[in-house]
Design a protein around this motif. Structure first.
Motif, PDB file in Angstrom:
ATOM      1  N   ALA A 185     -54.666   2.549   0.959  1.00 34.24           N
ATOM      2  CA  ALA A 185     -54.771   3.646   1.937  1.00 34.24           C
ATOM      3  C   ALA A 185     -56.203   3.790   2.439  1.00 34.24           C
ATOM      4  O   ALA A 185     -57.120   4.057   1.676  1.00 34.24           O
ATOM      5  CB  ALA A 185     -54.306   4.949   1.307  1.00 34.24           C
ATOM      6  N   LEU A 186     -56.362   3.578   3.738  1.00 36.84           N
ATOM      7  CA  LEU A 186     -57.673   3.797   4.353  1.00 36.84           C
ATOM      8  C   LEU A 186     -57.902   5.290   4.540  1.00 36.84           C
ATOM      9  O   LEU A 186     -58.983   5.795   4.314  1.00 36.84           O
ATOM     10  CB  LEU A 186     -57.725   3.128   5.721  1.00 36.84           C
ATOM     11  CG  LEU A 186     -58.103   1.668   5.780  1.00 36.84           C
ATOM     12  CD1 LEU A 186     -57.877   1.151   7.187  1.00 36.84           C
ATOM     13  CD2 LEU A 186     -59.534   1.438   5.354  1.00 36.84           C
ATOM     14  N   GLN A 213     -66.044  10.699   1.835  1.00 32.26           N
ATOM     15  CA  GLN A 213     -64.942  10.850   2.794  1.00 32.26           C
ATOM     16  C   GLN A 213     -65.452  11.296   4.150  1.00 32.26           C
ATOM     17  O   GLN A 213     -66.447  12.022   4.245  1.00 32.26           O
ATOM     18  CB  GLN A 213     -63.939  11.903   2.297  1.00 32.26           C
ATOM     19  CG  GLN A 213     -62.964  11.375   1.271  1.00 32.26           C
ATOM     20  CD  GLN A 213     -61.875  12.396   0.936  1.00 32.26           C
ATOM     21  OE1 GLN A 213     -62.054  13.598   1.128  1.00 32.26           O
ATOM     22  NE2 GLN A 213     -60.752  11.922   0.439  1.00 32.26           N
ATOM     23  N   ARG A 260     -47.967  12.317  -0.404  1.00 33.88           N
ATOM     24  CA  ARG A 260     -49.372  12.707  -0.520  1.00 33.88           C
ATOM     25  C   ARG A 260     -49.613  13.531  -1.801  1.00 33.88           C
ATOM     26  O   ARG A 260     -48.721  14.170  -2.322  1.00 33.88           O
ATOM     27  CB  ARG A 260     -49.892  13.498   0.689  1.00 33.88           C
ATOM     28  CG  ARG A 260     -49.523  12.918   2.032  1.00 33.88           C
ATOM     29  CD  ARG A 260     -50.473  11.832   2.504  1.00 33.88           C
ATOM     30  NE  ARG A 260     -51.849  12.211   2.425  1.00 33.88           N
ATOM     31  CZ  ARG A 260     -52.775  11.533   1.735  1.00 33.88           C
ATOM     32  NH1 ARG A 260     -52.463  10.455   1.083  1.00 33.88           N
ATOM     33  NH2 ARG A 260     -54.022  11.939   1.725  1.00 33.88           N
ATOM     34  N   GLU A 315     -61.590   9.735 -11.939  1.00 34.28           N
ATOM     35  CA  GLU A 315     -60.493   8.772 -11.893  1.00 34.28           C
ATOM     36  C   GLU A 315     -60.902   7.520 -12.642  1.00 34.28           C
ATOM     37  O   GLU A 315     -62.060   7.337 -12.989  1.00 34.28           O
ATOM     38  CB  GLU A 315     -60.197   8.382 -10.446  1.00 34.28           C
ATOM     39  CG  GLU A 315     -59.785   9.546  -9.589  1.00 34.28           C
ATOM     40  CD  GLU A 315     -59.100   9.091  -8.321  1.00 34.28           C
ATOM     41  OE1 GLU A 315     -57.942   8.665  -8.425  1.00 34.28           O
ATOM     42  OE2 GLU A 315     -59.718   9.159  -7.247  1.00 34.28           O
ATOM     43  N   ARG A 351     -63.720   2.400   1.195  1.00 35.01           N
ATOM     44  CA  ARG A 351     -62.636   1.477   1.573  1.00 35.01           C
ATOM     45  C   ARG A 351     -62.893   0.861   2.937  1.00 35.01           C
ATOM     46  O   ARG A 351     -62.584  -0.300   3.171  1.00 35.01           O
ATOM     47  CB  ARG A 351     -61.297   2.209   1.540  1.00 35.01           C
ATOM     48  CG  ARG A 351     -61.027   2.660   0.132  1.00 35.01           C
ATOM     49  CD  ARG A 351     -59.615   3.042  -0.113  1.00 35.01           C
ATOM     50  NE  ARG A 351     -59.580   3.668  -1.437  1.00 35.01           N
ATOM     51  CZ  ARG A 351     -58.544   4.293  -1.923  1.00 35.01           C
ATOM     52  NH1 ARG A 351     -57.432   4.364  -1.211  1.00 35.01           N
ATOM     53  NH2 ARG A 351     -58.591   4.827  -3.117  1.00 35.01           N
ATOM     54  N   ALA A 411     -58.207  12.682   6.016  1.00 35.26           N
ATOM     55  CA  ALA A 411     -59.459  12.270   5.373  1.00 35.26           C
ATOM     56  C   ALA A 411     -59.361  10.813   4.988  1.00 35.26           C
ATOM     57  O   ALA A 411     -58.288  10.329   4.601  1.00 35.26           O
ATOM     58  CB  ALA A 411     -59.721  13.116   4.129  1.00 35.26           C
ATOM     59  N   GLY A 464     -62.334   0.163  -4.718  1.00 39.32           N
ATOM     60  CA  GLY A 464     -61.815   1.157  -3.773  1.00 39.32           C
ATOM     61  C   GLY A 464     -61.477   2.486  -4.417  1.00 39.32           C
ATOM     62  O   GLY A 464     -60.875   3.348  -3.787  1.00 39.32           O
ATOM     63  N   ARG A 465     -61.815   2.665  -5.689  1.00 37.25           N
ATOM     64  CA  ARG A 465     -61.563   3.949  -6.354  1.00 37.25           C
ATOM     65  C   ARG A 465     -62.749   4.270  -7.251  1.00 37.25           C
ATOM     66  O   ARG A 465     -63.003   3.566  -8.220  1.00 37.25           O
ATOM     67  CB  ARG A 465     -60.279   3.878  -7.174  1.00 37.25           C
ATOM     68  CG  ARG A 465     -59.850   5.217  -7.732  1.00 37.25           C
ATOM     69  CD  ARG A 465     -58.462   5.179  -8.337  1.00 37.25           C
ATOM     70  NE  ARG A 465     -57.401   5.125  -7.340  1.00 37.25           N
ATOM     71  CZ  ARG A 465     -57.035   6.142  -6.582  1.00 37.25           C
ATOM     72  NH1 ARG A 465     -57.633   7.305  -6.690  1.00 37.25           N
ATOM     73  NH2 ARG A 465     -56.050   6.020  -5.716  1.00 37.25           N
ATOM     74  N   GLN A 466     -63.472   5.300  -6.900  1.00 37.51           N
ATOM     75  CA  GLN A 466     -64.659   5.669  -7.664  1.00 37.51           C
ATOM     76  C   GLN A 466     -64.630   7.140  -8.029  1.00 37.51           C
ATOM     77  O   GLN A 466     -63.770   7.883  -7.563  1.00 37.51           O
ATOM     78  CB  GLN A 466     -65.901   5.397  -6.821  1.00 37.51           C
ATOM     79  CG  GLN A 466     -66.147   3.935  -6.622  1.00 37.51           C
ATOM     80  CD  GLN A 466     -67.230   3.702  -5.606  1.00 37.51           C
ATOM     81  OE1 GLN A 466     -67.195   2.734  -4.895  1.00 37.51           O
ATOM     82  NE2 GLN A 466     -68.182   4.613  -5.546  1.00 37.51           N
ATOM     83  N   ARG A 526     -64.134  12.830  -8.131  1.00 39.93           N
ATOM     84  CA  ARG A 526     -62.876  12.906  -8.891  1.00 39.93           C
ATOM     85  C   ARG A 526     -63.013  12.024 -10.123  1.00 39.93           C
ATOM     86  O   ARG A 526     -63.446  10.871 -10.003  1.00 39.93           O
ATOM     87  CB  ARG A 526     -61.690  12.398  -8.045  1.00 39.93           C
ATOM     88  CG  ARG A 526     -61.379  13.274  -6.860  1.00 39.93           C
ATOM     89  CD  ARG A 526     -60.163  12.766  -6.085  1.00 39.93           C
ATOM     90  NE  ARG A 526     -60.104  13.416  -4.787  1.00 39.93           N
ATOM     91  CZ  ARG A 526     -59.239  13.105  -3.830  1.00 39.93           C
ATOM     92  NH1 ARG A 526     -58.332  12.171  -4.035  1.00 39.93           N
ATOM     93  NH2 ARG A 526     -59.263  13.739  -2.663  1.00 39.93           N
ATOM     94  N   GLY A 535     -61.572   7.274   3.163  1.00 35.17           N
ATOM     95  CA  GLY A 535     -62.634   6.877   2.239  1.00 35.17           C
ATOM     96  C   GLY A 535     -63.602   5.900   2.889  1.00 35.17           C
ATOM     97  O   GLY A 535     -63.195   4.878   3.428  1.00 35.17           O
TER      98      GLY A 535
HETATM   99  P1  AMP Z   1     -56.925  12.167  -0.386  1.00 31.98           P
HETATM  100  O1  AMP Z   1     -58.052  13.155  -0.270  1.00 31.98           O
HETATM  101  O2  AMP Z   1     -56.466  11.955  -1.823  1.00 31.98           O
HETATM  102  O3  AMP Z   1     -55.823  12.436   0.571  1.00 31.98           O
HETATM  103  O4  AMP Z   1     -57.530  10.747   0.016  1.00 31.98           O
HETATM  104  C1  AMP Z   1     -57.864  10.404   1.322  1.00 31.98           C
HETATM  105  C2  AMP Z   1     -58.567   9.070   1.342  1.00 31.98           C
HETATM  106  O5  AMP Z   1     -59.778   9.159   0.600  1.00 31.98           O
HETATM  107  C3  AMP Z   1     -57.803   7.937   0.675  1.00 31.98           C
HETATM  108  O6  AMP Z   1     -56.918   7.345   1.583  1.00 31.98           O
HETATM  109  C4  AMP Z   1     -58.932   6.994   0.323  1.00 31.98           C
HETATM  110  O7  AMP Z   1     -59.331   6.219   1.428  1.00 31.98           O
HETATM  111  C5  AMP Z   1     -60.051   7.929  -0.039  1.00 31.98           C
HETATM  112  N1  AMP Z   1     -60.143   8.163  -1.499  1.00 31.98           N
HETATM  113  C6  AMP Z   1     -59.470   9.066  -2.242  1.00 31.98           C
HETATM  114  N2  AMP Z   1     -59.844   9.002  -3.531  1.00 31.98           N
HETATM  115  C7  AMP Z   1     -60.792   8.045  -3.625  1.00 31.98           C
HETATM  116  C8  AMP Z   1     -61.576   7.515  -4.688  1.00 31.98           C
HETATM  117  N3  AMP Z   1     -61.488   7.968  -5.944  1.00 31.98           N
HETATM  118  N4  AMP Z   1     -62.462   6.514  -4.407  1.00 31.98           N
HETATM  119  C9  AMP Z   1     -62.590   6.053  -3.144  1.00 31.98           C
HETATM  120  N5  AMP Z   1     -61.878   6.521  -2.090  1.00 31.98           N
HETATM  121  C10 AMP Z   1     -60.984   7.500  -2.326  1.00 31.98           C
END
Ligand code: AMP
Length: 459
Positions: free
Chosen positions: A311-312, A126, A289, A114, A341, A336, A119-121, A112, A338
Motif C-alpha cells: 500500500a502506497l 506520511q 482499513r 511495529e 514507500r 495518507a 516499508g514498515r518502520q 508506531r 508513506g
Molecule cells: P494508515 O495511516 O495506516 O492508513 O497508513 C497509510 C499509509 O502510511 C500506508 O499505506 C503506508 O504507505 C504508510 N505507512 C503506514 N504505516 C507505516 C509504517 N509503519 N512504516 C512505513 N509506512 C507506513
C-alpha cells in the motif's frame, strides 16, 4: 560507548535526501494544485485523542502507540497518524465556523511500534490530505484523482510493463464489480486503486453482526488473533494476512450488501465520478482499513514494486470523526501515504539518479595570505548565489584539486602569483579550460566570469 539509533527509526542520509526533497516538493505542488493548504500539527498529543478518535480496539492504538506521562503525569502519545490531530485542530480553531470546506494537508513523522521490515518502520513519514466539510461523492473521487495525479508526477515506468500481468493484484471477479480498465491511467505506473464502501455508523452494527455470524461458524479456522477480533472488531479479520483467515474472508459477507440506501447511492455516485475521470479501480470487498473512524468510501493505492507492504497510500471518508472529537456533525474525506514507500518505489523504478556535482565552485587558496583573501571571497560569492566551498583539511594543491573535481563544476585557484597580480585562475573542471581573471571583478560578478570558461553550459 557507541550509542545506536533506535530499532525501526533510521537516519535519512545525505545521499538520500535529494530524493526526499524531490518527493516533498512534488507532494506540496500536487496538493496545492488541488486547493489544499498546509497545516502543521504537533508530534505529541494527549493519548485520548487517538484512543477516542482512531479507536481503542484498533491495532494502532492497542499495540503500536508510544505512550508516556509528562512530568505532571499527563498521558501523552507520539502521534501514530495525523488525521485525528488535524481534526482536533479543525475543531479547536473553529475552522468549521467559516462554513466552507477546509482542505488541509500535512507532511511529517509518525510513530508506531511495529515489527520493522522493508516499508514498515517505527518512525516513518506520511503525507496526507483532509477535506473536511462536504459529503459530495465528487470529493471522494477528487481525493483519489489527486492520489493518482501525485503518482503520475513521481513514478516513471517502462511503458512496456503491464500491471495486470503481475499476478500480485489478480483478484477474483466479483459480482457487482465495476472495474474500468480502459482509461488512460491503467498501465504505466504499476499501480492499482482498490475501493470499497463500509457504510455509515447505522450500517455498521448490521454488518458487524453478519460478519460475526459468518466467522463464528468457522472459528476453528481463524488464527488466534482473529478469534479475539471476532468479539472486539470483526471487520479487522478481513484485513488479516494469515492464509487461513484470508481464505475465509474471500467468502465472507460483503459490506456493500449491507449498505443503507443513502450509502449505496453514495458509493454508486463515487464510482460514477471515477468512471468519468477514467480512473481505473478495482472493487475489493475485503478492504476495511485499520482505523475505526472510516465510514463509507475506503480506498488504497498499491504498487507492485513494494512486495508484502504494497500500500502506497490509503484513505477514505470519516463522516463521524469531527463530531466524535467535539465539533458539529461534519463529513470529511482524506488519505495518507508513506514517504518511505514512495522512496522505495522511486529508487526501484529510476535507479540511482545520475546527479551532477553539488557545488558550482571549489576555491583552492595557496598560502596564508590567499586563505585570508579566500575567506572574504567565499562569503561574497555565496551572497551572490554561487554555491562554493574550500578545503579545511590542510590538503596539498593536488589533493585539493581532486576534491574540487569530485564536488564542483569549476575551481578557482588563488596562489601567490595570482594574488600579486590581483587575479584568480578559473578552471572548468569538465573541459579543463582555464583562464586568469581580475579578482575584484570576479568577486563582483562571478556568474559572468565563470561563463568565460564555459562554452558548453551556463550557470
Ligand atoms: P494508515 O495511516 O495506516 O492508513 O497508513 C497509510 C499509509 O502510511 C500506508 O499505506 C503506508 O504507505 C504508510 N505507512 C503506514 N504505516 C507505516 C509504517 N509503519 N512504516 C512505513 N509506512 C507506513
Amino acid at each position: 560507548m557507541k550509542v545506536e539509533s533506535v530499532r525501526g527509526m533510521r537516519d535519512i542520509l545525505p545521499e538520500e535526501t535529494p530524493l526526499w526533497q524531490k518527493l516533498e516538493a512534488e507532494i506540496r505542488a500536487a496538493f496545492a494544485l488541488y486547493g489544499y493548504g498546509e497545516i502543521r500539527v504537533p508530534l505529541v498529543e494527549r493519548v485520548e485523542l487517538f484512543s477516542r478518535g482512531v479507536g481503542e480496539e484498533t491495532e494502532v492504538v492497542d499495540k503500536q502507540m508510544y505512550v508516556f506521562p509528562d512530568r505532571k503525569g499527563l498521558q501523552l502519545s507520539l502521534r501514530p497518524e495525523a488525521t485525528a490531530s488535524v481534526v482536533r485542530a479543525y475543531v479547536e480553531h473553529g475552522l468549521h465556523a467559516k462554513g466552507d470546506l477546509a482542505k488541509l494537508y500535512y507532511l511529517g513523522a509518525m510513530f508506531r511500534y511495529e515489527k520493522p521490515q522493508l516499508g514498515r518502520q517505527r518512525q516513518f513519514h506520511q503525507y496526507g490530505v483532509e477535506a473536511i466539510g462536504s459529503l459530495d461523492p465528487a470529493l471522494d473521487a477528487e481525493a483519489m484523482d489527486l492520489a493518482w495525479h501525485l503518482m503520475e508526477r513521481l513514478l516513471v515506468r517502462d511503458p512496456s510493463s503491464e500491471v495486470r500481468d503481475s499476478g500480485l493484484f489478480s483478484q477474483p471477479t466479483l459480482p457487482g464489480q465495476r472495474t474500468t480498465d480502459n482509461g488512460p491511467r491503467t498501465t504505466d505506473h504499476g499501480l492499482l486503486l482498490r475501493l470499497n464502501s463500509i457504510g455509515c455508523r447505522e450500517d455498521r452494527p448490521v454488518y458487524r453482526a453478519a460478519l460475526q455470524g459468518y466467522f463464528a461458524a468457522q472459528v476453528g479456522d481463524l488464527c488466534p488473533e482473529c478469534r479475539r477480533r471476532l468479539e472486539t472488531n470483526p471487520l479487522r479479520i478481513l484485513d488479516c494476512k494469515e492464509e487461513g483467515c484470508r481464505a475465509l474472508s474471500r467468502e465472507a459477507p460483503r459490506s456493500v450488501d449491507h449498505l443503507c440506501p443513502e450509502c449505496g447511492q453514495h458509493f454508486a455516485d463515487v464510482q460514477a465520478h471515477l468512471e468519468a475521470l477514467g480512473l481505473a479501480h478495482e472493487f475489493d470487498p475485503t478492504l476495511v482499513r485499520g482505523l475505526d473512524y472510516y465510514t463509507r468510501t475506503v480506498f488504497e493505492l498499491c504498487s507492485r514494486d513494494l512486495g508484502a507492504q504494497d500500500a502506497l497510500l490509503g484513505g477514505g471518508r470519516y463522516d463521524g470523526l469531527v463530531e466524535l472529537l467535539g465539533g458539529p456533525p461534519t463529513p470529511a474525506v482524506g488519505f495518507a501515504g508513506g514517504m518511505e514507500r514512495l522512496a522505495i518505489v522511486l529508487s526501484a523504478q529510476q535507479g540511482a539518479e545520475a546527479s551532477g556535482p553539488a557545488l558550482d565552485l571549489y576555491l583552492v587558496p595557496i598560502g596564508d595570505e590567499a586563505r585570508r583573501e579566500g575567506t572574504k571571497l567565499l562569503s561574497g560569492l555565496r551572497r551572490r548565489g554561487i554555491s562554493v566551498d574550500t578545503d579545511y583539511m590542510g590538503r596539498s594543491l593536488r589533493k585539493a584539486m581532486q576534491v574540487a573535481g569530485r564536488s564542483a563544476r569549476y575551481a578557482a585557484i588563488l596562489g601567490q602569483d595570482e594574488l600579486a597580480r590581483g587575479e584568480i585562475k578559473l578552471k572548468n573542471l569538465s573541459s579543463g579550460e582555464e583562464k586568469p581573471v581580475l579578482l575584484p571583478q570576479f568577486a563582483a560578478d562571478p556568474h559572468t566570469f565563470l561563463r568565460t570558461v564555459d562554452h558548453t553550459e551556463t550557470l
